[in-house]
Design a protein around this motif. Structure first.
Motif, PDB file in Angstrom:
ATOM      1  N   TYR A  25      42.176  57.038  97.357  1.00  0.00           N
ATOM      2  CA  TYR A  25      41.693  56.109  98.385  1.00  0.00           C
ATOM      3  C   TYR A  25      40.701  56.839  99.288  1.00  0.00           C
ATOM      4  CZ  TYR A  25      41.977  52.185 101.673  1.00  0.00           C
ATOM      5  OH  TYR A  25      41.694  51.092 102.459  1.00  0.00           O
ATOM      6  N   LYS A  26      39.574  56.196  99.585  1.00  0.00           N
ATOM      7  CA  LYS A  26      38.523  56.826 100.378  1.00  0.00           C
ATOM      8  C   LYS A  26      38.344  56.122 101.719  1.00  0.00           C
ATOM      9  CE  LYS A  26      35.746  58.622  96.513  1.00  0.00           C
ATOM     10  NZ  LYS A  26      36.683  58.256  95.449  1.00  0.00           N
ATOM     11  N   SER A  27      37.928  56.908 102.708  1.00  0.00           N
ATOM     12  CA  SER A  27      37.642  56.404 104.040  1.00  0.00           C
ATOM     13  C   SER A  27      36.374  57.085 104.547  1.00  0.00           C
ATOM     14  CB  SER A  27      38.814  56.686 104.989  1.00  0.00           C
ATOM     15  OG  SER A  27      38.619  56.078 106.253  1.00  0.00           O
ATOM     16  N   HIS A  28      35.881  56.623 105.689  1.00  0.00           N
ATOM     17  CA  HIS A  28      34.666  57.215 106.260  1.00  0.00           C
ATOM     18  C   HIS A  28      35.037  58.386 107.161  1.00  0.00           C
ATOM     19  CE1 HIS A  28      30.515  57.365 107.666  1.00  0.00           C
ATOM     20  NE2 HIS A  28      30.999  57.541 108.888  1.00  0.00           N
ATOM     21  N   PHE A  29      34.307  59.503 106.990  1.00  0.00           N
ATOM     22  CA  PHE A  29      34.501  60.687 107.814  1.00  0.00           C
ATOM     23  C   PHE A  29      33.196  61.009 108.536  1.00  0.00           C
ATOM     24  CE2 PHE A  29      37.821  60.807 104.700  1.00  0.00           C
ATOM     25  CZ  PHE A  29      38.910  61.341 105.363  1.00  0.00           C
ATOM     26  N   TYR A  30      33.327  61.578 109.738  1.00  0.00           N
ATOM     27  CA  TYR A  30      32.166  61.842 110.593  1.00  0.00           C
ATOM     28  C   TYR A  30      31.784  63.319 110.554  1.00  0.00           C
ATOM     29  CZ  TYR A  30      33.239  57.227 112.501  1.00  0.00           C
ATOM     30  OH  TYR A  30      33.496  55.881 112.639  1.00  0.00           O
ATOM     31  N   ASN A  31      30.490  63.582 110.687  1.00  0.00           N
ATOM     32  CA  ASN A  31      29.964  64.943 110.829  1.00  0.00           C
ATOM     33  C   ASN A  31      30.215  65.828 109.616  1.00  0.00           C
ATOM     34  OD1 ASN A  31      29.280  64.280 113.587  1.00  0.00           O
ATOM     35  ND2 ASN A  31      31.442  64.627 114.100  1.00  0.00           N
ATOM     36  N   VAL A  32      30.425  65.234 108.449  1.00  0.00           N
ATOM     37  CA  VAL A  32      30.595  65.991 107.211  1.00  0.00           C
ATOM     38  C   VAL A  32      29.822  65.298 106.094  1.00  0.00           C
ATOM     39  CG1 VAL A  32      32.852  66.963 107.805  1.00  0.00           C
ATOM     40  CG2 VAL A  32      32.719  64.735 106.651  1.00  0.00           C
ATOM     41  N   ILE A  33      29.547  66.049 105.034  1.00  0.00           N
ATOM     42  CA  ILE A  33      28.859  65.519 103.855  1.00  0.00           C
ATOM     43  C   ILE A  33      29.706  65.849 102.635  1.00  0.00           C
ATOM     44  CG2 ILE A  33      26.770  65.633 102.453  1.00  0.00           C
ATOM     45  CD1 ILE A  33      25.247  66.488 104.955  1.00  0.00           C
ATOM     46  N   PRO A  34      29.997  64.844 101.776  1.00  0.00           N
ATOM     47  CA  PRO A  34      29.683  63.421 101.931  1.00  0.00           C
ATOM     48  C   PRO A  34      30.598  62.767 102.975  1.00  0.00           C
ATOM     49  CG  PRO A  34      31.021  63.727  99.995  1.00  0.00           C
ATOM     50  CD  PRO A  34      30.729  65.108 100.513  1.00  0.00           C
ATOM     51  N   SER A  35      30.141  61.670 103.558  1.00  0.00           N
ATOM     52  CA  SER A  35      30.915  61.016 104.613  1.00  0.00           C
ATOM     53  C   SER A  35      32.013  60.114 104.057  1.00  0.00           C
ATOM     54  CB  SER A  35      29.988  60.198 105.509  1.00  0.00           C
ATOM     55  OG  SER A  35      29.299  59.208 104.755  1.00  0.00           O
ATOM     56  N   GLU A  36      31.858  59.666 102.811  1.00  0.00           N
ATOM     57  CA  GLU A  36      32.920  58.895 102.151  1.00  0.00           C
ATOM     58  C   GLU A  36      33.735  59.855 101.298  1.00  0.00           C
ATOM     59  OE1 GLU A  36      33.798  55.637 102.464  1.00  0.00           O
ATOM     60  OE2 GLU A  36      32.333  55.536 104.094  1.00  0.00           O
ATOM     61  N   ARG A  37      34.986  60.094 101.687  1.00  0.00           N
ATOM     62  CA  ARG A  37      35.836  61.072 101.010  1.00  0.00           C
ATOM     63  C   ARG A  37      37.230  60.494 100.790  1.00  0.00           C
ATOM     64  NH1 ARG A  37      35.063  67.016 103.835  1.00  0.00           N
ATOM     65  NH2 ARG A  37      32.822  67.254 103.474  1.00  0.00           N
ATOM     66  N   PRO A  38      37.969  61.085  99.846  1.00  0.00           N
ATOM     67  CA  PRO A  38      39.381  60.709  99.727  1.00  0.00           C
ATOM     68  C   PRO A  38      40.124  61.066 101.012  1.00  0.00           C
ATOM     69  CG  PRO A  38      38.653  61.879  97.766  1.00  0.00           C
ATOM     70  CD  PRO A  38      37.561  62.029  98.785  1.00  0.00           C
ATOM     71  N   VAL A  39      41.009  60.189 101.451  1.00  0.00           N
ATOM     72  CA  VAL A  39      41.810  60.482 102.629  1.00  0.00           C
ATOM     73  C   VAL A  39      42.795  61.596 102.318  1.00  0.00           C
ATOM     74  CG1 VAL A  39      41.563  58.166 103.569  1.00  0.00           C
ATOM     75  CG2 VAL A  39      43.506  58.686 102.067  1.00  0.00           C
ATOM     76  N   ASP A  40      43.368  62.161 103.365  1.00  0.00           N
ATOM     77  CA  ASP A  40      44.327  63.247 103.190  1.00  0.00           C
ATOM     78  C   ASP A  40      45.501  62.810 102.315  1.00  0.00           C
ATOM     79  OD1 ASP A  40      45.241  66.032 104.332  1.00  0.00           O
ATOM     80  OD2 ASP A  40      46.985  64.704 104.467  1.00  0.00           O
ATOM     81  N   GLN A  41      46.072  63.781 101.641  1.00  0.00           N
ATOM     82  CA  GLN A  41      47.201  63.521 100.743  1.00  0.00           C
ATOM     83  C   GLN A  41      48.328  62.770 101.436  1.00  0.00           C
ATOM     84  OE1 GLN A  41      49.730  66.909  99.417  1.00  0.00           O
ATOM     85  NE2 GLN A  41      48.983  66.410  97.370  1.00  0.00           N
ATOM     86  N   SER A  42      48.522  63.019 102.730  1.00  0.00           N
ATOM     87  CA  SER A  42      49.628  62.404 103.465  1.00  0.00           C
ATOM     88  C   SER A  42      49.506  60.898 103.578  1.00  0.00           C
ATOM     89  CB  SER A  42      49.728  63.009 104.861  1.00  0.00           C
ATOM     90  OG  SER A  42      48.552  62.730 105.606  1.00  0.00           O
ATOM     91  N   ILE A  43      48.278  60.355 103.548  1.00  0.00           N
ATOM     92  CA  ILE A  43      48.119  58.902 103.678  1.00  0.00           C
ATOM     93  C   ILE A  43      47.515  58.272 102.423  1.00  0.00           C
ATOM     94  CG2 ILE A  43      47.987  59.015 106.193  1.00  0.00           C
ATOM     95  CD1 ILE A  43      44.953  58.477 105.943  1.00  0.00           C
ATOM     96  N   GLN A  44      47.479  59.008 101.315  1.00  0.00           N
ATOM     97  CA  GLN A  44      47.134  58.374 100.048  1.00  0.00           C
ATOM     98  C   GLN A  44      48.224  57.359  99.692  1.00  0.00           C
ATOM     99  OE1 GLN A  44      44.558  58.323  98.126  1.00  0.00           O
ATOM    100  NE2 GLN A  44      43.331  60.000  98.996  1.00  0.00           N
ATOM    101  N   LEU A  45      47.837  56.278  99.052  1.00  0.00           N
ATOM    102  CA  LEU A  45      48.792  55.213  98.752  1.00  0.00           C
ATOM    103  C   LEU A  45      49.721  55.570  97.599  1.00  0.00           C
ATOM    104  CD1 LEU A  45      46.377  52.161  99.080  1.00  0.00           C
ATOM    105  CD2 LEU A  45      47.842  53.195 100.834  1.00  0.00           C
ATOM    106  N   GLY A  46      49.309  56.482  96.741  1.00  0.00           N
ATOM    107  CA  GLY A  46      50.132  56.917  95.621  1.00  0.00           C
ATOM    108  C   GLY A  46      49.852  58.362  95.309  1.00  0.00           C
ATOM    109  N   ASP A  47      50.568  58.908  94.318  1.00  0.00           N
ATOM    110  CA  ASP A  47      50.335  60.297  93.924  1.00  0.00           C
ATOM    111  C   ASP A  47      49.769  60.436  92.514  1.00  0.00           C
ATOM    112  OD1 ASP A  47      52.533  59.961  92.190  1.00  0.00           O
ATOM    113  OD2 ASP A  47      53.938  60.847  93.603  1.00  0.00           O
ATOM    114  N   GLY A  48      49.652  59.309  91.782  1.00  0.00           N
ATOM    115  CA  GLY A  48      49.058  59.356  90.456  1.00  0.00           C
ATOM    116  C   GLY A  48      49.985  59.793  89.346  1.00  0.00           C
TER     117      GLY A  48
END
Length: 358
Positions: A169-192
């Protein structure tokens, strides 16, 4: 390590890894879609045949930082703590065929918000988000004895955890490249991972309205890594082997005492331990994970009338421990000094639900 048959569920461990004074990672060892199938109260009628639908909600806020079991109070003073808000809405459907056999299917829906500095360039605090279906589960349970002929019983279960939740799952992040990144493992919806669930639940009546209960749960995730990028290697060269997320096991154990009044109102007091190990029971344990555990006191209430049961509990953290990860151990050997990351934990979780028999 993870999951079980209960009306109540996982407390949160929010783990935060720091290898220097500059970069910190905040996250949760116990995922929001953890064990929902533990039997909460031992006064449950195990001879019931039919369907039971349980709807439940859990919330916690993780923000208090620890290194091992020592609290890092300066994190809140400095203002660089990582804060997670997590809501989990769970639907669990159980079909009891007789006094021995039952099958449960559960699907969680998660809504998560994560506030941090380090993920947004280190100077400004911003939020990242995730929302959607989590990993679902199917469990077959069997009572070993006829509960109508005994004041105690043991239930064993075996099942699978399905990778229905988005683990990239990806969210928008500020002041980094790329700005669209996977969210941290702690708030991912699943583990795969396709998980293997084993559990055991037990109760014993003591008389005069008192009874004891116990639950043990383990989820094995044989899959090694899931391919989700963490970007941890951009924080420090020592985190290069944590660039991809691991798929960890999870465990839970509970024990306590119930007191039932007039067969409808139950007060429970117990304890629980839950966590994620450094190494999986089956398969490799490469990539990034946050191992650790939390020990909690667990008061709870339940009110049953006709075919409805309303329940609530508030597990309260007694001990929180962010244990050494694989990377911590490797860096300890490489540097000749003891290395361990710090972590952010929740003080408590709020659990509430209703079940209907039909």
């Amino acid at each position: 390590m993870k999951h079980t048959l209960q009306f109540l569920f996982c407390t949160a461990i929010c783990l935060l890894v720091t290898y220097t004074g500059v970069h910190a990672q905040g996250c949760i060892a116990i995922k929001g879609d953890g064990p929902f199938t533990n039997m909460e109260h031992t006064t449950q009628d195990t001879s019931y045949k039919g369907w039971e639908l349980t709807a439940s909600w859990r919330y916690f806020k993780s923000f208090r930082h620890f290194k091992g079991s020592d609290e890092q109070k300066q994190r809140q003073v400095i203002g660089n703590e990582v804060i997670n808000h997590q809501h989990t809405f769970d639907i669990n459907l159980t079909r009891s065929f007789n006094q021995y056999w039952s099958v449960s299917v559960g699907v969680p829906y998660l809504v998560n918000t994560r506030s941090s500095l380090y993920e947004h360039g280190g100077k400004e605090r911003h939020n990242s988000y995730s929302q959607g279906i989590g990993d679902s589960r199917i469990i077959v349970n069997r009572w070993l004895f006829d509960s109508r002929k005994s004041n105690g019983n043991i239930q064993v279960g075996l099942g699978i955890k399905l990778p229905t939740g988005d683990f990239n799952y990806k969210s928008h992040f500020y002041n980094v490249i790329p700005s669209e990144r996977p969210v941290d493992q702690s708030i991912q919806l699943g583990d795969g991972g396709l998980g293997i669930i084993a559990e055991a639940n037990g109760y014993l009546g003591f008389g005069s309205g008192f009874s004891g209960y116990s639950n043990v749960y383990y989820m094995s995730n044989p899959r090694n890594t899931n391919g989700t990028r963490t970007y941890r290697e951009t924080l420090s060269a020592t985190l290069a082997n944590e660039a991809i997320s691991s798929v960890p096991d999870q465990y839970l154990a509970r024990v306590g005492v119930n007191y039932t009044i007039a067969h409808v109102f139950t007060i429970s007091a117990g304890g629980r331990i839950e966590g994620i190990p450094v190494h999986d029971f089956i398969g490799k344990s490469d990539g990034f994970r946050r191992p650790g555990y939390i020990i909690s006191a667990e008061p709870s209430l339940s009110y049953a009338f006709k075919r409805v049961n309303i329940f609530a509990s508030v597990p309260i953290a007694l001990k929180r421990d962010r244990t050494q990860s694989v990377t911590d151990k490797e860096n300890s050997i490489a540097t000749g000094t003891y290395v361990i990351g710090d972590a952010a934990f929740a003080d408590y979780a709020i659990n509430f639900g209703v079940s209907f028999k039909f």
